[in-house]
Design a protein around this motif. Structure first.
Motif, PDB file in Angstrom:
ATOM      1  N   GLN A   1     -62.919 -11.492   9.501  1.00  0.00           N
ATOM      2  CA  GLN A   1     -62.868 -11.442   8.054  1.00  0.00           C
ATOM      3  C   GLN A   1     -62.320 -12.795   7.607  1.00  0.00           C
ATOM      4  O   GLN A   1     -61.468 -13.358   8.279  1.00  0.00           O
ATOM      5  CB  GLN A   1     -61.923 -10.333   7.552  1.00  0.00           C
ATOM      6  CG  GLN A   1     -62.214  -8.942   8.102  1.00  0.00           C
ATOM      7  CD  GLN A   1     -61.719  -8.746   9.521  1.00  0.00           C
ATOM      8  OE1 GLN A   1     -60.598  -9.102   9.852  1.00  0.00           O
ATOM      9  NE2 GLN A   1     -62.563  -8.198  10.372  1.00  0.00           N
ATOM     10  N   GLN A   2     -62.838 -13.289   6.481  1.00  0.00           N
ATOM     11  CA  GLN A   2     -62.326 -14.575   6.035  1.00  0.00           C
ATOM     12  C   GLN A   2     -62.325 -14.673   4.525  1.00  0.00           C
ATOM     13  O   GLN A   2     -63.071 -13.980   3.838  1.00  0.00           O
ATOM     14  CB  GLN A   2     -63.101 -15.741   6.640  1.00  0.00           C
ATOM     15  CG  GLN A   2     -64.474 -15.984   6.085  1.00  0.00           C
ATOM     16  CD  GLN A   2     -65.129 -17.192   6.731  1.00  0.00           C
ATOM     17  OE1 GLN A   2     -64.766 -17.632   7.816  1.00  0.00           O
ATOM     18  NE2 GLN A   2     -66.124 -17.755   6.070  1.00  0.00           N
ATOM     19  N   LEU A   3     -61.464 -15.555   4.061  1.00  0.00           N
ATOM     20  CA  LEU A   3     -61.356 -15.880   2.652  1.00  0.00           C
ATOM     21  C   LEU A   3     -61.498 -17.395   2.534  1.00  0.00           C
ATOM     22  O   LEU A   3     -60.737 -18.134   3.175  1.00  0.00           O
ATOM     23  CB  LEU A   3     -60.008 -15.435   2.090  1.00  0.00           C
ATOM     24  CG  LEU A   3     -59.696 -15.829   0.652  1.00  0.00           C
ATOM     25  CD1 LEU A   3     -60.665 -15.147  -0.314  1.00  0.00           C
ATOM     26  CD2 LEU A   3     -58.261 -15.486   0.308  1.00  0.00           C
ATOM     27  N   MET A   4     -62.467 -17.842   1.752  1.00  0.00           N
ATOM     28  CA  MET A   4     -62.655 -19.271   1.514  1.00  0.00           C
ATOM     29  C   MET A   4     -62.424 -19.541   0.038  1.00  0.00           C
ATOM     30  O   MET A   4     -62.838 -18.752  -0.813  1.00  0.00           O
ATOM     31  CB  MET A   4     -64.060 -19.722   1.904  1.00  0.00           C
ATOM     32  CG  MET A   4     -64.303 -19.694   3.392  1.00  0.00           C
ATOM     33  SD  MET A   4     -65.954 -20.282   3.839  1.00  0.00           S
ATOM     34  CE  MET A   4     -65.821 -22.006   3.457  1.00  0.00           C
ATOM     35  N   HIS A   5     -61.761 -20.671  -0.222  1.00  0.00           N
ATOM     36  CA  HIS A   5     -61.524 -21.056  -1.612  1.00  0.00           C
ATOM     37  C   HIS A   5     -61.686 -22.561  -1.747  1.00  0.00           C
ATOM     38  O   HIS A   5     -61.081 -23.328  -0.995  1.00  0.00           O
ATOM     39  CB  HIS A   5     -60.123 -20.642  -2.070  1.00  0.00           C
ATOM     40  CG  HIS A   5     -59.861 -20.951  -3.508  1.00  0.00           C
ATOM     41  ND1 HIS A   5     -60.435 -20.250  -4.534  1.00  0.00           N
ATOM     42  CD2 HIS A   5     -59.108 -21.927  -4.080  1.00  0.00           C
ATOM     43  CE1 HIS A   5     -60.037 -20.764  -5.684  1.00  0.00           C
ATOM     44  NE2 HIS A   5     -59.238 -21.775  -5.436  1.00  0.00           N
ATOM     45  N   ARG A   6     -62.527 -22.967  -2.696  1.00  0.00           N
ATOM     46  CA  ARG A   6     -62.675 -24.389  -3.008  1.00  0.00           C
ATOM     47  C   ARG A   6     -61.865 -24.652  -4.267  1.00  0.00           C
ATOM     48  O   ARG A   6     -62.099 -24.053  -5.310  1.00  0.00           O
ATOM     49  CB  ARG A   6     -64.132 -24.760  -3.225  1.00  0.00           C
ATOM     50  CG  ARG A   6     -64.317 -26.248  -3.484  1.00  0.00           C
ATOM     51  CD  ARG A   6     -65.773 -26.646  -3.496  1.00  0.00           C
ATOM     52  NE  ARG A   6     -66.431 -26.465  -2.225  1.00  0.00           N
ATOM     53  CZ  ARG A   6     -66.389 -27.313  -1.192  1.00  0.00           C
ATOM     54  NH1 ARG A   6     -65.665 -28.419  -1.297  1.00  0.00           N
ATOM     55  NH2 ARG A   6     -67.040 -27.084  -0.085  1.00  0.00           N
ATOM     56  N   PHE A   7     -60.885 -25.534  -4.155  1.00  0.00           N
ATOM     57  CA  PHE A   7     -60.019 -25.880  -5.273  1.00  0.00           C
ATOM     58  C   PHE A   7     -60.696 -26.907  -6.171  1.00  0.00           C
ATOM     59  O   PHE A   7     -61.576 -27.642  -5.728  1.00  0.00           O
ATOM     60  CB  PHE A   7     -58.683 -26.439  -4.759  1.00  0.00           C
ATOM     61  CG  PHE A   7     -57.860 -25.433  -4.023  1.00  0.00           C
ATOM     62  CD1 PHE A   7     -56.912 -24.670  -4.682  1.00  0.00           C
ATOM     63  CD2 PHE A   7     -58.045 -25.227  -2.660  1.00  0.00           C
ATOM     64  CE1 PHE A   7     -56.159 -23.728  -4.011  1.00  0.00           C
ATOM     65  CE2 PHE A   7     -57.296 -24.293  -1.976  1.00  0.00           C
ATOM     66  CZ  PHE A   7     -56.344 -23.542  -2.642  1.00  0.00           C
ATOM     67  N   GLU A   8     -60.265 -26.983  -7.410  1.00  0.00           N
ATOM     68  CA  GLU A   8     -60.732 -28.022  -8.315  1.00  0.00           C
ATOM     69  C   GLU A   8     -60.335 -29.379  -7.731  1.00  0.00           C
ATOM     70  O   GLU A   8     -59.234 -29.526  -7.198  1.00  0.00           O
ATOM     71  CB  GLU A   8     -60.110 -27.846  -9.701  1.00  0.00           C
ATOM     72  CG  GLU A   8     -60.625 -26.647 -10.466  1.00  0.00           C
ATOM     73  CD  GLU A   8     -62.103 -26.755 -10.814  1.00  0.00           C
ATOM     74  OE1 GLU A   8     -62.558 -27.868 -11.161  1.00  0.00           O
ATOM     75  OE2 GLU A   8     -62.793 -25.727 -10.728  1.00  0.00           O
ATOM     76  N   PRO A   9     -61.216 -30.387  -7.836  1.00  0.00           N
ATOM     77  CA  PRO A   9     -60.876 -31.710  -7.295  1.00  0.00           C
ATOM     78  C   PRO A   9     -59.606 -32.274  -7.918  1.00  0.00           C
ATOM     79  O   PRO A   9     -59.342 -32.085  -9.103  1.00  0.00           O
ATOM     80  CB  PRO A   9     -62.091 -32.567  -7.663  1.00  0.00           C
ATOM     81  CG  PRO A   9     -63.203 -31.587  -7.855  1.00  0.00           C
ATOM     82  CD  PRO A   9     -62.561 -30.342  -8.391  1.00  0.00           C
ATOM     83  N   ILE A  10     -58.830 -32.943  -7.077  1.00  0.00           N
ATOM     84  CA  ILE A  10     -57.590 -33.581  -7.508  1.00  0.00           C
ATOM     85  C   ILE A  10     -57.697 -35.055  -7.149  1.00  0.00           C
ATOM     86  O   ILE A  10     -57.834 -35.393  -5.972  1.00  0.00           O
ATOM     87  CB  ILE A  10     -56.359 -32.954  -6.826  1.00  0.00           C
ATOM     88  CG1 ILE A  10     -56.280 -31.467  -7.163  1.00  0.00           C
ATOM     89  CG2 ILE A  10     -55.084 -33.680  -7.213  1.00  0.00           C
ATOM     90  CD1 ILE A  10     -55.249 -30.706  -6.350  1.00  0.00           C
ATOM     91  N   ALA A  11     -57.667 -35.928  -8.144  1.00  0.00           N
ATOM     92  CA  ALA A  11     -57.755 -37.385  -7.951  1.00  0.00           C
ATOM     93  C   ALA A  11     -58.981 -37.760  -7.108  1.00  0.00           C
ATOM     94  O   ALA A  11     -58.914 -38.636  -6.258  1.00  0.00           O
ATOM     95  CB  ALA A  11     -56.475 -37.910  -7.315  1.00  0.00           C
TER      96      ALA A  11
END
Length: 128
Positions: free
Chosen positions: A6-16
């Motif tokens: 089982q997995q959870l993937m999250h792409r964060f908003e770009p930072i710099a």
């Protein structure tokens, strides 16, 4: 070996200008060496940086560590198992393909012997 996960993937908003992807995975592994099910936690963090606004090429840094969550008879024992560090680039030959080239440093904390592997890595992703 059979693996269920089982997995959870999250792409964060770009930072710099840096993209950040996190993947958390819980694996259940049925190994040939034991009748027990081995449980393993994996955490991966991936940074991506586009070279320039007009260039599709990205610099990549990824780190993933593995922790065994239980002891198994004749199999994995609980605790830190390994770490994989990837340094490379992503190229986009077409809109449907991505080629990742780079170096992987893999450290394995073995039961009797620790090892470090130096790997040249190439991965082709095709979207269809």
């Amino acid at each position: 070996e059979k693996r269920y996960w089982q997995q959870l993937m999250h792409r964060f908003e770009p930072i710099a200008g840096f993209g950040l992807l996190s993947r958390t995975r819980l694996e259940q592994r049925d190994l040939d060496t034991t009748t027990d099910t081995a449980h393993r936690f994996r955490q991966m963090i991936r940074l991506e940086k586009q070279l320039s606004p007009s260039s599709p090429t990205q610099l990549l840094v990824m780190d993933e560590f593995f922790i065994n969550l239980n002891n198994t008879e004749n199999g994995p024992q609980s605790g830190f198992e390994q770490n994989r560090l990837f340094l490379g680039v992503a190229l986009f030959p077409t809109k449907a393909t991505r080629l990742e080239l780079g170096y992987v440093n893999q450290y394995i904390d073995g039961a009797n012997v620790n090892s470090m592997n130096h790997i040249v890595s190439s991965t082709l992703f095709i979207a269809f």
